[in-house]
Design an enzyme around this catalytic site. Sequence first.
Site, PDB file in Angstrom:
ATOM      1  N   CYS A  92       0.806  -1.228   0.000  1.00 53.12           N
ATOM      2  CA  CYS A  92       0.000   0.000   0.000  1.00 53.12           C
ATOM      3  C   CYS A  92       0.836   1.272   0.000  1.00 53.12           C
ATOM      4  O   CYS A  92       0.355   2.328  -0.395  1.00 53.12           O
ATOM      5  CB  CYS A  92      -0.909   0.021   1.224  1.00 53.12           C
ATOM      6  N   HIS A 373      -9.269   3.155  -2.184  1.00 52.01           N
ATOM      7  CA  HIS A 373      -7.829   2.953  -1.965  1.00 52.01           C
ATOM      8  C   HIS A 373      -7.244   2.111  -3.102  1.00 52.01           C
ATOM      9  O   HIS A 373      -7.163   0.892  -2.986  1.00 52.01           O
ATOM     10  CB  HIS A 373      -7.646   2.271  -0.605  1.00 52.01           C
ATOM     11  N   CYS A 403      -0.120   2.973   6.303  1.00 52.39           N
ATOM     12  CA  CYS A 403       0.338   1.638   6.643  1.00 52.39           C
ATOM     13  C   CYS A 403       0.509   0.816   5.367  1.00 52.39           C
ATOM     14  O   CYS A 403      -0.073   1.117   4.327  1.00 52.39           O
ATOM     15  CB  CYS A 403      -0.645   0.946   7.585  1.00 52.39           C
TER      16      CYS A 403
END
Length: 422
Positions: A92, A373, A403
């Site tokens: 991510c 996302h 994160c």
Amino acid sequence: MGEAYIIDAVRTPRGIGKQGKGALAEQHPQHLAATVMKAIAERNSLDTSTVDDVIWSVSTQDGMQAGDLGRMAALDAGYDITSSGTTLDRFCGGGITSVNLAAAQVMSGMEDCIVAGGTEMMSLTAAMSKEKMAAGLRPPMMGSYNDRLQKVHPQSHQGICGDAIATIECFTREELDEVGYRSQQRAAEAIGAGRFEKSVVPVTLDDGTLVLDKDEYPRPETTREGLAQLEPAFTKIADVPLDKNGTTFRGLINQKYPDVDIQNFHHAGNSSGVVDGAAAVLVCSKAYAEKHGLKPRARIVATANMGDDPTLMLNAPVPAAKKVLAKAGMSLDDIDLFEINEAFAVVAAKFVRDLELDWDKVNVNGGSIALGHPIGATGSILIGTIIDELERRELKTGLVTMCAAGGMAPAIIVERVDGFVD
């Protein structure tokens, strides 16, 4: 050590990441990447023969997302063949890392102009996972793990990790639902006020046909009452056997935290949305900008990377923020705005609580719960978002972190500038 400046940042709208439902789902990821690369070149009259490199982030480098998307998309965007390109993966966090590496190259004097960014089409990655499962190959995070590594650092499903952190940190379902509600309300306000229009570029077909020009995922009709009625999303998969030994996602966490009775808090309304999207950020040196008549929008003050417990996986943003502040010689009071990726509500909630922040300075235009996302692109999107908002409010400094799987978090601090000051 030289300085690195952000000249511009653009992104596609975020499309619902589901085949047959999302407007971008039929596009090739290379086309999304090329869209933002072309836009950032055209908006800034960029001579692409002077672009030293393209540093691109893609988390699932498989299928149509494989094959060095950074280089291939640059060629697709019409960049000069002398503009090189590479593709990276920090799960991510890759969208921040691509910009951080661009900054490092420029600050070191090794390069003068880099286009950084990322792409992720989650409508494709879900299909890839299903194909692998059908072939008898468990994809990462679904049980295909190195036995030795899992004994030392057991790594579970991110949703279960989010629930475990919420349990350990004593967050309530109501507190986490409030994060989701706030995200939707702020995103709706931002969209209504046109705050994303400066950075969002439409996705079109080669013949000019419009595919998508606005974010698809937000649900402005969301209510607290509606969120309270949603069933937790990870209850069933927490205890599904992953191998012949009966290993489960819950069990992987309990290997290291045997006394934690994991409660299930997260659901579709307080977790990040599954979407498709891409973003690009133009980073260059002062000398390059002056030579080519480019006006910087922000200076990159400091960058950092941080690792944390890979079993809980999502806790690195707080230490990453502290680390990047220390590198910059700054305190939390020096930061005007924060962007913390809302991978799960507990990530943002813990970030705000642990750092004793005011929500009025955090994710002020909503976050990934409302907007979605697109894994490898999100970090680059957030950097553009915070620069836009610093400009709108005439504020100075912003900190972005998020994160990442494996228990990591990259971070960056940017300072708004309005051209160069002699």
